[in-house]
Design a protein around this motif. Structure first.
Motif, mmCIF file in Angstrom:
data_model
loop_
_atom_site.group_PDB
_atom_site.id
_atom_site.type_symbol
_atom_site.label_atom_id
_atom_site.label_comp_id
_atom_site.label_asym_id
_atom_site.label_seq_id
_atom_site.Cartn_x
_atom_site.Cartn_y
_atom_site.Cartn_z
ATOM 1 N N PHE A 423 0.826 -1.208 0.000
ATOM 2 C CA PHE A 423 0.000 0.000 0.000
ATOM 3 C C PHE A 423 0.862 1.261 0.000
ATOM 4 C CE2 PHE A 423 -3.727 2.533 0.796
ATOM 5 C CZ PHE A 423 -3.255 3.585 1.555
ATOM 6 N N LEU A 424 1.828 1.329 0.907
ATOM 7 C CA LEU A 424 2.653 2.540 1.009
ATOM 8 C C LEU A 424 3.474 2.764 -0.251
ATOM 9 C CD1 LEU A 424 3.861 2.303 4.720
ATOM 10 C CD2 LEU A 424 2.136 3.836 3.774
ATOM 11 N N PHE A 425 4.020 1.668 -0.798
ATOM 12 C CA PHE A 425 4.830 1.815 -2.009
ATOM 13 C C PHE A 425 3.986 2.356 -3.154
ATOM 14 C CE2 PHE A 425 8.074 1.138 -5.010
ATOM 15 C CZ PHE A 425 7.525 0.530 -6.119
ATOM 16 N N LEU A 426 2.784 1.781 -3.347
ATOM 17 C CA LEU A 426 1.920 2.232 -4.437
ATOM 18 C C LEU A 426 1.414 3.651 -4.194
ATOM 19 C CD1 LEU A 426 -0.111 -1.054 -4.950
ATOM 20 C CD2 LEU A 426 1.623 -0.114 -6.475
ATOM 21 N N PHE A 427 1.154 3.989 -2.951
ATOM 22 C CA PHE A 427 0.701 5.343 -2.634
ATOM 23 C C PHE A 427 1.747 6.375 -3.063
ATOM 24 C CE2 PHE A 427 -1.296 8.772 -0.493
ATOM 25 C CZ PHE A 427 -0.315 9.462 0.210
ATOM 26 N N PHE A 428 2.991 6.139 -2.711
ATOM 27 C CA PHE A 428 4.029 7.119 -3.023
ATOM 28 C C PHE A 428 4.396 7.107 -4.507
ATOM 29 C CE2 PHE A 428 4.924 6.567 1.612
ATOM 30 C CZ PHE A 428 4.639 7.868 1.974
ATOM 31 N N VAL A 429 4.354 5.933 -5.142
ATOM 32 C CA VAL A 429 4.685 5.879 -6.569
ATOM 33 C C VAL A 429 3.620 6.608 -7.401
ATOM 34 C CG1 VAL A 429 4.894 4.333 -8.551
ATOM 35 C CG2 VAL A 429 6.101 3.809 -6.450
ATOM 36 N N VAL A 430 2.342 6.328 -7.122
ATOM 37 C CA VAL A 430 1.274 7.014 -7.865
ATOM 38 C C VAL A 430 1.299 8.511 -7.563
ATOM 39 C CG1 VAL A 430 -1.215 7.163 -8.223
ATOM 40 C CG2 VAL A 430 -0.140 4.929 -7.928
ATOM 41 N N SER A 431 1.563 8.872 -6.308
ATOM 42 C CA SER A 431 1.656 10.290 -5.958
ATOM 43 C C SER A 431 2.782 10.967 -6.718
ATOM 44 C CB SER A 431 1.876 10.445 -4.445
ATOM 45 O OG SER A 431 0.791 9.934 -3.711
ATOM 46 N N GLU A 432 3.905 10.274 -6.887
ATOM 47 C CA GLU A 432 5.017 10.884 -7.631
ATOM 48 C C GLU A 432 4.631 11.130 -9.086
ATOM 49 O OE1 GLU A 432 9.752 10.429 -8.583
ATOM 50 O OE2 GLU A 432 8.873 9.793 -6.702
ATOM 51 N N SER A 433 3.901 10.200 -9.694
ATOM 52 C CA SER A 433 3.516 10.391 -11.087
ATOM 53 C C SER A 433 2.628 11.619 -11.250
ATOM 54 C CB SER A 433 2.806 9.139 -11.615
ATOM 55 O OG SER A 433 1.564 8.957 -10.963
ATOM 56 N N PHE A 434 1.735 11.874 -10.273
ATOM 57 C CA PHE A 434 0.845 13.035 -10.381
ATOM 58 C C PHE A 434 1.532 14.331 -9.954
ATOM 59 C CE2 PHE A 434 -2.369 9.747 -10.745
ATOM 60 C CZ PHE A 434 -3.248 10.307 -11.657
ATOM 61 N N VAL A 435 2.491 14.259 -9.041
ATOM 62 C CA VAL A 435 3.195 15.490 -8.681
ATOM 63 C C VAL A 435 4.083 15.944 -9.838
ATOM 64 C CG1 VAL A 435 5.359 14.681 -7.624
ATOM 65 C CG2 VAL A 435 4.202 16.659 -6.674
ATOM 66 N N LEU A 436 4.583 15.001 -10.628
ATOM 67 C CA LEU A 436 5.346 15.379 -11.819
ATOM 68 C C LEU A 436 4.452 16.063 -12.849
ATOM 69 C CD1 LEU A 436 7.662 12.257 -12.252
ATOM 70 C CD2 LEU A 436 8.369 14.566 -11.618
ATOM 71 N N SER A 437 3.197 15.614 -12.971
ATOM 72 C CA SER A 437 2.276 16.292 -13.891
ATOM 73 C C SER A 437 1.893 17.673 -13.364
ATOM 74 C CB SER A 437 1.025 15.437 -14.112
ATOM 75 O OG SER A 437 0.298 15.284 -12.903
ATOM 76 N N ALA A 438 1.777 17.832 -12.030
ATOM 77 C CA ALA A 438 1.510 19.159 -11.466
ATOM 78 C C ALA A 438 2.674 20.106 -11.731
ATOM 79 C CB ALA A 438 1.252 19.041 -9.961
ATOM 80 N N MET A 439 3.896 19.581 -11.681
ATOM 81 C CA MET A 439 5.066 20.415 -11.976
ATOM 82 C C MET A 439 5.075 20.822 -13.455
ATOM 83 S SD MET A 439 7.904 18.348 -9.698
ATOM 84 C CE MET A 439 9.255 19.502 -9.924
ATOM 85 N N ALA A 440 4.599 19.931 -14.333
ATOM 86 C CA ALA A 440 4.514 20.291 -15.759
ATOM 87 C C ALA A 440 3.485 21.402 -15.959
ATOM 88 C CB ALA A 440 4.141 19.060 -16.580
ATOM 89 N N TYR A 441 2.364 21.324 -15.251
ATOM 90 C CA TYR A 441 1.358 22.395 -15.345
ATOM 91 C C TYR A 441 1.927 23.719 -14.827
ATOM 92 C CZ TYR A 441 -2.808 25.120 -14.234
ATOM 93 O OH TYR A 441 -3.735 26.118 -14.143
ATOM 94 N N ASP A 442 2.710 23.650 -13.761
ATOM 95 C CA ASP A 442 3.348 24.861 -13.243
ATOM 96 C C ASP A 442 4.269 25.488 -14.283
ATOM 97 O OD1 ASP A 442 6.223 25.601 -11.627
ATOM 98 O OD2 ASP A 442 4.418 26.655 -10.974
ATOM 99 N N ARG A 443 5.012 24.662 -15.016
ATOM 100 C CA ARG A 443 5.888 25.183 -16.074
ATOM 101 C C ARG A 443 5.053 25.830 -17.193
ATOM 102 N NH1 ARG A 443 9.099 27.164 -14.599
ATOM 103 N NH2 ARG A 443 7.845 26.982 -12.724
#
Length: 693
Positions: A423-443
């Motif tokens: 659970f914890l591994f998948l939580f952080f991995v999926v969160s990383e994929s979406f935080v990278l997309s949020a950073m792309a939107y910020d750019r």
């Protein structure tokens, strides 16, 4: 006499390598890495020589002792130095100082004489091959070894006895990272002429006698080689001596430079740094020198590994059969780990411990830097702050358990613990994929969004206001939680009757599906759908963002503006490629392309390597990160507000508000960048006059 001398000074303070507190953490990591490599190399060579019968010859008998001496005298120095980096106050008692000095001198002198014994062994092997068995019999080898350690003990006793007669009445600061002879003589308050004479006599003897022995041996060897008619024989003779000659040159050259130089030639401060070579670097290089070009060592290593692989495969097959017979409910799982060879556990433990230390230091350092440095309080670094937090968390979910498996040998985990890790591994991995997309939107917003009229200089941009940042972050962790719940719920509903041996180093989805007895294509379909959403949606968002960014950049008439725009996105693009490329390769590939045995090795890239590389990627080419890092200690107050016309505020939840320049996207100006993307000089370069727009 010891009581009299130690009455005024009961402990010494070791100055260490540097007085700058900011360098302690990187120096600790550097020398911890050196020490781990030294111990792994020397203990590995000792183990290999001890286990391999073809290496039970006089030459490898002395090499065995050389590796033992290297590991011991490096251990005499390095752990104490590492403790000094951690504690800040590197104190050592008078008795402890004399003990460290004795063992250091004992092992260093012993190494000089064991190298001369190895030179004599090469002389007998090349110049008198027919008499080699008699001239280098076990009895002769033992006598030579007794002479080696006898000379080491005599040299250490001479040095320490002379040091005990010296009085220390303050100050007690030793200008070195260990208790060495010359730094201790510098702080004595009694006459040191006798000690200096003894030092030069004993050191000259301990270096001179082995050096003369080695020179004579190799002069005779060279004479014998030059008389050989066969060119191939000469090449082999030179090859068998090259490793020993390299070790001799490194050890005696560095030792003579430190101890036999005039004090006016090199100040003690610089001598402290130069002595690192023969105390830290030489013990690390010796096993490398003796193994890289040595066919006997490489053949023995290959044979040992092959035998271990055969035995481990037999054991694994037997274990699987026993597990298959046991169809009772599974209460715990056994993680197979990366390799089944016991001989690889120690080097793999050291390797991944180093990776984990670098990952945590890099990500926690970036978190600290962003939190303490006011110029980095912008939306871009707000998301980078969370990216570093996620990387450190999901690496911690996997790596410590894997390291425990290398140490214990039996890597067991309970059913509940396995589901928790998943659970914890998948939580952080999926969160990383979406935080990278949020950073792309910020750019995208930073480069392409039109300017907003300013009502107040402290108002934030509506597109990336603190409220928007919080909403994006809530979406990031919400999607992470949803993906983790979907996967864990899917796996927790399975029954495991095909044994409990998980063919992986962690509880991951695909290896657990292999063990289920009621898993169907529906479960596999759920896995692929959730993974596709967790990877596909962020990838689409990133592609759309960078498509719009590229379209905007291509409309720039300024070459300099285009290069700055590409530069501010390069770090994020590298991280996106590494993370999504490795994740998609692992989870969206057909099983026929890469077997699970090889897939678990390839998954190391996104579970271990990517979190380690992210802080390096975002710091090496980022001027705003390097600037506060260079100006340590960091300023806690925000810099004066920029008074450039056309500013709008940007802010982040939990961080002080900072304004960034917004450049009009209309004619005459280049689209905007946040101040966190580029340095202030780069921002001025982007303010182009209308004629260049």
């Amino acid at each position: 006499m010891l009581a009299e001398n130690s009455s005024s000074v009961t402990e010494f303070l070791l100055a260490g390598l540097t007085a700058q507190p900011g360098l302690r953490a990187p120096l600790f990591c550097l020398f911890l890495g050196f020490y781990v490599v030294t111990m792994v190399g020397n203990l590995g060579l000792i183990t290999l020589i001890g286990l391999s019968a073809p290496l039970h010859t006089p030459m490898y008998f002395f090499l065995f002792n050389l590796s033992f001496i290297d590991s011991c005298y490096c251990t005499t120095v390095t752990p104490k130095m590492l403790m000094g980096f951690v504690s800040g106050r590197n104190a050592i008692s008078h008795a402890g100082c004399m003990t460290q000095l004795f063992f250091f001198c004992f092992f260093v002198v012993s190494e000089s004489f064991v190298l001369s014994a190895m030179a004599y062994d090469r002389y007998v092997a090349i110049c008198s091959p027919l008499l080699y068995s008699a001239a280098m019999s076990p009895r002769v080898c033992l006598l030579l070894l007794a002479g080696v350690y006898g000379m080491g003990c005599a040299g250490a006793v001479a040095h320490v006895a002379c040091m005990l007669r010296v009085s220390f009445c303050g100050p007690s600061l030793v200008n070195h990272y260990m208790c060495d002879i010359l730094p201790l003589l510098e702080i004595s308050c009694s006459s040191t002429h006798v000690n200096e004479l003894v030092v030069f006599v004993v050191v000259g003897l301990d270096i001179g006698v082995p050096t003369v022995t080695i020179f004579i041996s190799y002069a005779l060897i060279l004479s014998a080689i030059l008389r050989m008619r066969c060119a191939e024989g000469r090449a082999k003779a030179f090859s068998t001596c090259s490793s020993h000659l390299a070790a001799v040159a490194l050890f005696f050259g560095s030792g003579a430079f430190v101890y036999l130089r005039p004090s006016s030639l090199l100040p003690m401060d610089q001598g402290t740094v130069s002595s690192l070579f023969h105390t830290i670097v030489v013990p690390m290089l010796n096993p490398v020198i003796y193994s890289l070009r040595n066919r006997d060592i490489k053949a023995a290593l290959r044979k040992t590994l092959e035998s271990q692989i055969v035995l481990s495969r037999m054991g694994l097959t037997f274990q699987r059969r026993m597990l298959a017979e046991n169809s009772s409910s599974v209460t715990e799982f056994l993680l197979a780990g990366l390799m089944a060879q016991p001989g690889l556990r120690a080097p793999l433990f050291c390797l991944f411990l180093g990776f984990y230390v670098v990952t945590m230091v890099g990500n926690l350092g970036l978190i600290t830097l962003i939190g303490l440095s006011a110029p980095l309080h912008t939306p871009m670094y707000f998301f980078l702050f969370n990216l570093s937090f996620i990387d450190s968390c999901y690496c911690t979910t996997v790596t410590p358990k894997m390291l425990m498996g290398f140490v214990s040998g039996r890597n067991a985990i309970s059913h509940a613990g396995c589901m928790t890790q998943l659970f914890l591994f998948l939580f952080f991995v999926v969160s990383e994929s979406f935080v990278l997309s949020a950073m792309a939107y910020d750019r995208y917003v930073a480069i392409c969004s039109p300017p907003v009229p300013i009502v107040s200089p402290l108002l934030s941009s509506p597109a990336m206001s603190p409220r928007v940042c919080l909403l994006l972050l809530a979406g990031v962790y919400g999607m992470g939680c949803a993906g983790a719940v979907a996967h864990t719920g899917n796996i927790a509903g399975l029954t495991f009757c095909a044994g409990n041996l998980v063919n992986h180093y962690m509880c991951d989805i695909l290896p657990l599906l292999e063990l289920s007895c009621n898993g169907s294509s529906l479960n596999v379909l759920v896995v692929f759908l959730v993974v596709a959403v967790g990877i596909g949606v962020p990838i689409v968002a990133i592609f759309v963002s960078y498509g719009l960014i590229l379209s905007s950049i291509l409309h720039f008439s300024s070459t300099h503006g285009r290069s700055k725009a590409f530069s501010t996105c390069s770090s994020h693009l590298i991280v996106v490629s590494l993370f999504f490329g490795s994740g998609a390769f692992m989870y969206l590939k057909p099983p026929s392309i890469l077997p699970l045995d090889q897939g678990k090795v390839s998954s190391l890239f996104y579970t271990i390597v990517v979190p380690m590389l992210n802080p390096l990627i975002y710091s090496l080419r980022n001027k705003d990160v390097k600037l506060p890092l260079r100006s340590a200690p960091w300023a806690f107050a925000a810099p004066p507000a920029l008074r450039t016309p056309g500013l709008r505020g940007v802010g982040c939840p939990g961080l002080p508000l900072r304004r960034a320049p917004v450049l009009d996207c209309g004619p005459g100006l280049v689209p905007s960048f946040f101040a966190g993307d580029l340095g202030r000089e780069d921002q001025r370069h982007l303010l182009l006059p209308p004629s260049l727009g």
